[in-house]
Design a protein around this motif. Sequence first.
Motif, PDB file in Angstrom:
ATOM      1  N   LEU A 147       0.846  -1.189   0.000  1.00 20.99           N
ATOM      2  CA  LEU A 147       0.000   0.000   0.000  1.00 20.99           C
ATOM      3  C   LEU A 147       0.885   1.244   0.000  1.00 20.99           C
ATOM      4  CD1 LEU A 147      -3.088   0.560   0.163  1.00 20.99           C
ATOM      5  CD2 LEU A 147      -2.764   0.904   2.614  1.00 20.99           C
ATOM      6  N   LEU A 148       0.581   2.189  -0.878  1.00 20.48           N
ATOM      7  CA  LEU A 148       1.359   3.422  -0.962  1.00 20.48           C
ATOM      8  C   LEU A 148       0.796   4.456   0.011  1.00 20.48           C
ATOM      9  CD1 LEU A 148       1.681   3.756  -4.853  1.00 20.48           C
ATOM     10  CD2 LEU A 148       3.184   2.541  -3.269  1.00 20.48           C
ATOM     11  N   SER A 149       1.661   5.081   0.768  1.00 20.00           N
ATOM     12  CA  SER A 149       1.239   6.108   1.729  1.00 20.00           C
ATOM     13  C   SER A 149       1.257   7.471   1.027  1.00 20.00           C
ATOM     14  CB  SER A 149       2.176   6.121   2.944  1.00 20.00           C
ATOM     15  OG  SER A 149       1.781   7.117   3.859  1.00 20.00           O
ATOM     16  N   LEU A 150       0.140   7.796   0.384  1.00 20.04           N
ATOM     17  CA  LEU A 150       0.056   9.006  -0.427  1.00 20.04           C
ATOM     18  C   LEU A 150      -0.708  10.115   0.301  1.00 20.04           C
ATOM     19  CD1 LEU A 150      -0.861   7.511  -3.934  1.00 20.04           C
ATOM     20  CD2 LEU A 150       1.405   7.858  -2.932  1.00 20.04           C
ATOM     21  N   THR A 151      -0.304  11.353   0.047  1.00 18.07           N
ATOM     22  CA  THR A 151      -1.090  12.488   0.508  1.00 18.07           C
ATOM     23  C   THR A 151      -2.321  12.616  -0.384  1.00 18.07           C
ATOM     24  OG1 THR A 151      -0.008  14.086  -0.949  1.00 18.07           O
ATOM     25  CG2 THR A 151       1.041  13.669   1.197  1.00 18.07           C
ATOM     26  N   LYS A 152      -3.290  13.407   0.023  1.00 19.12           N
ATOM     27  CA  LYS A 152      -4.497  13.602  -0.790  1.00 19.12           C
ATOM     28  C   LYS A 152      -4.160  14.184  -2.157  1.00 19.12           C
ATOM     29  CE  LYS A 152      -7.549  14.232   3.184  1.00 19.12           C
ATOM     30  NZ  LYS A 152      -8.371  15.187   3.954  1.00 19.12           N
ATOM     31  N   LYS A 153      -3.205  15.100  -2.194  1.00 18.81           N
ATOM     32  CA  LYS A 153      -2.838  15.719  -3.464  1.00 18.81           C
ATOM     33  C   LYS A 153      -2.123  14.728  -4.369  1.00 18.81           C
ATOM     34  CE  LYS A 153      -3.722  19.380  -3.863  1.00 18.81           C
ATOM     35  NZ  LYS A 153      -5.027  19.935  -4.297  1.00 18.81           N
TER      36      LYS A 153
END
Length: 230
Positions: A147-153
């Motif tokens: 799972l990639l820990s991405l910001t909303k942007k």
Amino acid sequence: MKLLLVEDEEELSAIISKGLRKSGYAIDHAYDGEEALYLYTVNEYDLIILDLNLPKLDGLEVLNTIRSKDNFVKVLILSARSDVEDRVTGLDLGANDYLIKPFDYKELEARIRMLLRMSFTQKSTVLACGELKLDTVSKTASYQKSLLSLTKKEFAILEYLFLHQDTVISSEQLIEHVWDSEADLFSNALKYHIHSLKKKINESGCQVEYIKNIRGQGYILTEDNHGAAE
């Protein structure tokens, strides 16, 4: 994805906007029909959420004006007008969907997701590019089982690239569809987010360059490793 919310009830508008922003959407507001048409003229939107009982210009007039020049932008009517005739008129004038107030927010968001997928050949809620995947419902992205820990942007950028897979998207187009119109965007913001997004994909163990910088043109999400890139 960038949405225009046309709703004259400011409290309701604020509630809807807060929820949609938490889900990663960029939101512009209009509180009357004339403002809605002005914002539509100067910006590009992936979807318009349109109330019908509006000051200055009725929502059906707004819809009719938009459809006279644009058959592609998605329009979701959100109205207290519940009569069958009102719904039929709205749909006949070109609305893609019609949701009656009061409504459940989860249903609104589900309808938005459905409409944003409608024009794309890939109908699943889980989009895939090779072993890189994006779930439009849970708002998550993964490579293989990581799972990639991405910001909303970062997620919003990746989602837009997924929905236009194998197509070069200019920096201007990404900014137009991922940031609010009133956002104070400094010049390197997009490059910074793209760099961070690519780094996180690589850190998941990915050896494939899924996001490519095409010199002088923009960015492309593709499984094809050929082609000129910076």
